[in-house]
Scaffold this motif. Structure first.
Motif, PDB file in Angstrom:
ATOM      1  N   LEU A  85     -18.034  -1.010  -6.446  1.00 15.78           N
ATOM      2  CA  LEU A  85     -16.634  -1.199  -6.070  1.00 15.78           C
ATOM      3  C   LEU A  85     -15.915  -2.163  -7.007  1.00 15.78           C
ATOM      4  O   LEU A  85     -14.711  -2.029  -7.242  1.00 15.78           O
ATOM      5  CB  LEU A  85     -16.538  -1.719  -4.635  1.00 15.78           C
ATOM      6  N   SER A  86     -16.635  -3.136  -7.524  1.00 14.54           N
ATOM      7  CA  SER A  86     -16.012  -4.155  -8.378  1.00 14.54           C
ATOM      8  C   SER A  86     -15.635  -3.619  -9.749  1.00 14.54           C
ATOM      9  O   SER A  86     -14.812  -4.221 -10.445  1.00 14.54           O
ATOM     10  CB  SER A  86     -16.955  -5.352  -8.535  1.00 14.54           C
ATOM     11  N   ARG A  87     -16.244  -2.521 -10.156  1.00 16.25           N
ATOM     12  CA  ARG A  87     -16.011  -1.973 -11.498  1.00 16.25           C
ATOM     13  C   ARG A  87     -15.021  -0.813 -11.520  1.00 16.25           C
ATOM     14  O   ARG A  87     -14.852  -0.143 -12.532  1.00 16.25           O
ATOM     15  CB  ARG A  87     -17.348  -1.511 -12.090  1.00 16.25           C
ATOM     16  N   ILE A  88     -14.352  -0.582 -10.414  1.00 19.10           N
ATOM     17  CA  ILE A  88     -13.416   0.533 -10.326  1.00 19.10           C
ATOM     18  C   ILE A  88     -12.226   0.314 -11.257  1.00 19.10           C
ATOM     19  O   ILE A  88     -11.678  -0.792 -11.336  1.00 19.10           O
ATOM     20  CB  ILE A  88     -12.911   0.695  -8.871  1.00 19.10           C
ATOM     21  N   GLN A  89     -11.838   1.376 -11.935  1.00 20.28           N
ATOM     22  CA  GLN A  89     -10.673   1.333 -12.816  1.00 20.28           C
ATOM     23  C   GLN A  89      -9.715   2.457 -12.440  1.00 20.28           C
ATOM     24  O   GLN A  89     -10.080   3.391 -11.721  1.00 20.28           O
ATOM     25  CB  GLN A  89     -11.109   1.473 -14.276  1.00 20.28           C
ATOM     26  N   GLY A  90      -8.491   2.339 -12.939  1.00 24.87           N
ATOM     27  CA  GLY A  90      -7.493   3.368 -12.668  1.00 24.87           C
ATOM     28  C   GLY A  90      -6.157   2.953 -13.237  1.00 24.87           C
ATOM     29  O   GLY A  90      -5.866   1.752 -13.367  1.00 24.87           O
ATOM     30  N   GLY A  91      -5.325   3.924 -13.558  1.00 25.82           N
ATOM     31  CA  GLY A  91      -4.043   3.634 -14.176  1.00 25.82           C
ATOM     32  C   GLY A  91      -3.010   3.056 -13.235  1.00 25.82           C
ATOM     33  O   GLY A  91      -2.075   2.392 -13.662  1.00 25.82           O
ATOM     34  N   ASP A  92      -3.163   3.327 -11.913  1.00 29.05           N
ATOM     35  CA  ASP A  92      -2.227   2.781 -10.928  1.00 29.05           C
ATOM     36  C   ASP A  92      -2.966   2.555  -9.616  1.00 29.05           C
ATOM     37  O   ASP A  92      -4.159   2.826  -9.502  1.00 29.05           O
ATOM     38  CB  ASP A  92      -1.030   3.717 -10.733  1.00 29.05           C
ATOM     39  N   VAL A  93      -2.251   2.056  -8.604  1.00 27.97           N
ATOM     40  CA  VAL A  93      -2.899   1.690  -7.340  1.00 27.97           C
ATOM     41  C   VAL A  93      -3.482   2.902  -6.624  1.00 27.97           C
ATOM     42  O   VAL A  93      -4.524   2.802  -5.963  1.00 27.97           O
ATOM     43  CB  VAL A  93      -1.906   0.950  -6.414  1.00 27.97           C
ATOM     44  N   VAL A  94      -2.824   4.034  -6.738  1.00 26.01           N
ATOM     45  CA  VAL A  94      -3.322   5.246  -6.090  1.00 26.01           C
ATOM     46  C   VAL A  94      -4.629   5.699  -6.739  1.00 26.01           C
ATOM     47  O   VAL A  94      -5.606   6.017  -6.053  1.00 26.01           O
ATOM     48  CB  VAL A  94      -2.269   6.376  -6.153  1.00 26.01           C
ATOM     49  N   GLU A  95      -4.653   5.714  -8.048  1.00 26.90           N
ATOM     50  CA  GLU A  95      -5.856   6.148  -8.752  1.00 26.90           C
ATOM     51  C   GLU A  95      -7.020   5.190  -8.503  1.00 26.90           C
ATOM     52  O   GLU A  95      -8.164   5.624  -8.337  1.00 26.90           O
ATOM     53  CB  GLU A  95      -5.585   6.262 -10.246  1.00 26.90           C
ATOM     54  N   ARG A  96      -6.743   3.896  -8.437  1.00 27.05           N
ATOM     55  CA  ARG A  96      -7.814   2.929  -8.196  1.00 27.05           C
ATOM     56  C   ARG A  96      -8.413   3.109  -6.806  1.00 27.05           C
ATOM     57  O   ARG A  96      -9.635   3.082  -6.644  1.00 27.05           O
ATOM     58  CB  ARG A  96      -7.299   1.502  -8.385  1.00 27.05           C
ATOM     59  N   LEU A  97      -7.570   3.288  -5.803  1.00 31.05           N
ATOM     60  CA  LEU A  97      -8.109   3.495  -4.454  1.00 31.05           C
ATOM     61  C   LEU A  97      -8.847   4.822  -4.370  1.00 31.05           C
ATOM     62  O   LEU A  97      -9.905   4.915  -3.751  1.00 31.05           O
ATOM     63  CB  LEU A  97      -6.995   3.443  -3.408  1.00 31.05           C
ATOM     64  N   ARG A  98      -8.288   5.855  -4.994  1.00 33.02           N
ATOM     65  CA  ARG A  98      -8.961   7.151  -5.007  1.00 33.02           C
ATOM     66  C   ARG A  98     -10.366   7.014  -5.610  1.00 33.02           C
ATOM     67  O   ARG A  98     -11.348   7.496  -5.053  1.00 33.02           O
ATOM     68  CB  ARG A  98      -8.153   8.163  -5.809  1.00 33.02           C
ATOM     69  N   ASN A  99     -10.453   6.329  -6.740  1.00 36.12           N
ATOM     70  CA  ASN A  99     -11.738   6.160  -7.407  1.00 36.12           C
ATOM     71  C   ASN A  99     -12.692   5.301  -6.589  1.00 36.12           C
ATOM     72  O   ASN A  99     -13.905   5.548  -6.565  1.00 36.12           O
ATOM     73  CB  ASN A  99     -11.529   5.533  -8.788  1.00 36.12           C
ATOM     74  N   ALA A 100     -12.158   4.282  -5.903  1.00 38.26           N
ATOM     75  CA  ALA A 100     -12.996   3.396  -5.088  1.00 38.26           C
ATOM     76  C   ALA A 100     -13.609   4.150  -3.914  1.00 38.26           C
ATOM     77  O   ALA A 100     -14.813   4.043  -3.642  1.00 38.26           O
ATOM     78  CB  ALA A 100     -12.176   2.208  -4.591  1.00 38.26           C
ATOM     79  N   VAL A 101     -12.792   4.907  -3.204  1.00 42.98           N
ATOM     80  CA  VAL A 101     -13.283   5.665  -2.050  1.00 42.98           C
ATOM     81  C   VAL A 101     -14.249   6.754  -2.505  1.00 42.98           C
ATOM     82  O   VAL A 101     -15.306   6.954  -1.889  1.00 42.98           O
ATOM     83  CB  VAL A 101     -12.117   6.277  -1.259  1.00 42.98           C
ATOM     84  N   ALA A 102     -13.918   7.448  -3.580  1.00 40.73           N
ATOM     85  CA  ALA A 102     -14.795   8.510  -4.081  1.00 40.73           C
ATOM     86  C   ALA A 102     -16.150   7.945  -4.474  1.00 40.73           C
ATOM     87  O   ALA A 102     -17.198   8.529  -4.164  1.00 40.73           O
ATOM     88  CB  ALA A 102     -14.152   9.205  -5.275  1.00 40.73           C
ATOM     89  N   ALA A 103     -16.156   6.800  -5.138  1.00 37.29           N
ATOM     90  CA  ALA A 103     -17.414   6.192  -5.567  1.00 37.29           C
ATOM     91  C   ALA A 103     -18.236   5.700  -4.377  1.00 37.29           C
ATOM     92  O   ALA A 103     -19.454   5.918  -4.317  1.00 37.29           O
ATOM     93  CB  ALA A 103     -17.127   5.032  -6.520  1.00 37.29           C
ATOM     94  N   PHE A 104     -17.581   5.066  -3.420  1.00 37.30           N
ATOM     95  CA  PHE A 104     -18.298   4.485  -2.272  1.00 37.30           C
ATOM     96  C   PHE A 104     -18.855   5.572  -1.363  1.00 37.30           C
ATOM     97  O   PHE A 104     -20.014   5.513  -0.938  1.00 37.30           O
ATOM     98  CB  PHE A 104     -17.352   3.567  -1.501  1.00 37.30           C
ATOM     99  N   ALA A 105     -18.044   6.584  -1.070  1.00 39.48           N
ATOM    100  CA  ALA A 105     -18.518   7.694  -0.233  1.00 39.48           C
ATOM    101  C   ALA A 105     -19.592   8.488  -0.964  1.00 39.48           C
ATOM    102  O   ALA A 105     -20.601   8.881  -0.377  1.00 39.48           O
ATOM    103  CB  ALA A 105     -17.356   8.604   0.148  1.00 39.48           C
ATOM    104  N   GLY A 106     -19.382   8.726  -2.255  1.00 37.22           N
ATOM    105  CA  GLY A 106     -20.368   9.470  -3.041  1.00 37.22           C
ATOM    106  C   GLY A 106     -21.698   8.767  -3.120  1.00 37.22           C
ATOM    107  O   GLY A 106     -22.757   9.405  -3.071  1.00 37.22           O
TER     108      GLY A 106
END
Length: 207
Positions: A85-106
């Motif tokens: 979760l600490s290494r999540i990146q993204g161009g904006d707040v939506v992309e960062r949350l999307r990537n965080a949830v996808a990584a954690f659930a995955g």
């Protein structure tokens, strides 16, 4: 042991690759598999040793007790998901949350064996060990909350209760470990993408 079991052991070995020596790592892998399958209290040190292909006495060469095995599994599992979760990146707040949830659930799907132990056997830890793991869980909560809070600050997410929303998002992801089985209709990546989409739908303002 079935092929599925061997596959799970291979995934678990990736999770614990930093643990040395080899015998200690094998013992952790076997304990995670046994605890996930039978539950902590129903598992004996003999069960663990048998899965590891070692003698029951070998358990105590590397770990003082069955509870210490559980603690090490919980510690590494929580540290791994926190780093994720600490290494999540993204161009904006939506992309960062999307990537965080996808990584954690995955992660909870791909490493469901470990995750079941990490998430559902906390009550068996000693008070001292539970406190250490609870601190990691607090940091995981804080990290996910920060991604949601960033979106609230920018007016992208409508979240009246930030703490409650974070709990709901984390709970949704964690529950994957309870029901996920390899060979199902969705891969871990597909589950992550699905959950990320659901969370964004939940947090965005209604039209």
């Amino acid at each position: 042991m079935t092929t599925t079991g061997l596959d799970e052991f291979a995934l678990l070995d990736e999770t614990w690759r930093s643990v040395t020596p080899d015998a200690a790592r094998r013992m952790l892998i076997a304990a995670a598999h046994a605890f996930a399958g039978k539950g902590y209290h129903a598992t004996t040190t003999r069960d663990i040793a048998s899965l590891a292909g070692m003698s029951p006495a070998a358990v105590y060469i590397h770990y003082r007790s069955k509870e210490e095995l559980l603690f090490n599994i919980s510690l590494v599992g929580h540290e791994t998901s926190l780093k994720l979760l600490s290494r999540i990146q993204g161009g904006d707040v939506v992309e960062r949350l999307r990537n965080a949830v996808a990584a954690f659930a995955g992660w909870h799907a791909e490493f469901h064996t470990t995750a079941r132990v990490v998430q559902y056997e906390l009550g068996a830890l000693s008070p001292e060990h539970h406190a250490q793991v609870a601190e990691l869980r607090r940091q995981i909560d804080q990290q996910m909350r920060s991604y949601i809070a960033d979106g609230v600050a920018e007016g992208v997410f409508d979240v009246p209760d930030l703490k409650g929303a974070t709990l709901a998002v984390l709970s949704l992801c964690i529950d994957v470990a309870r029901w996920y089985q390899p060979g199902g209709k969705r891969t871990p990546d597909e589950i992550g993408a699905l959950y990320a989409d659901l969370v964004l739908r939940m947090l965005r303002p209604a039209n």
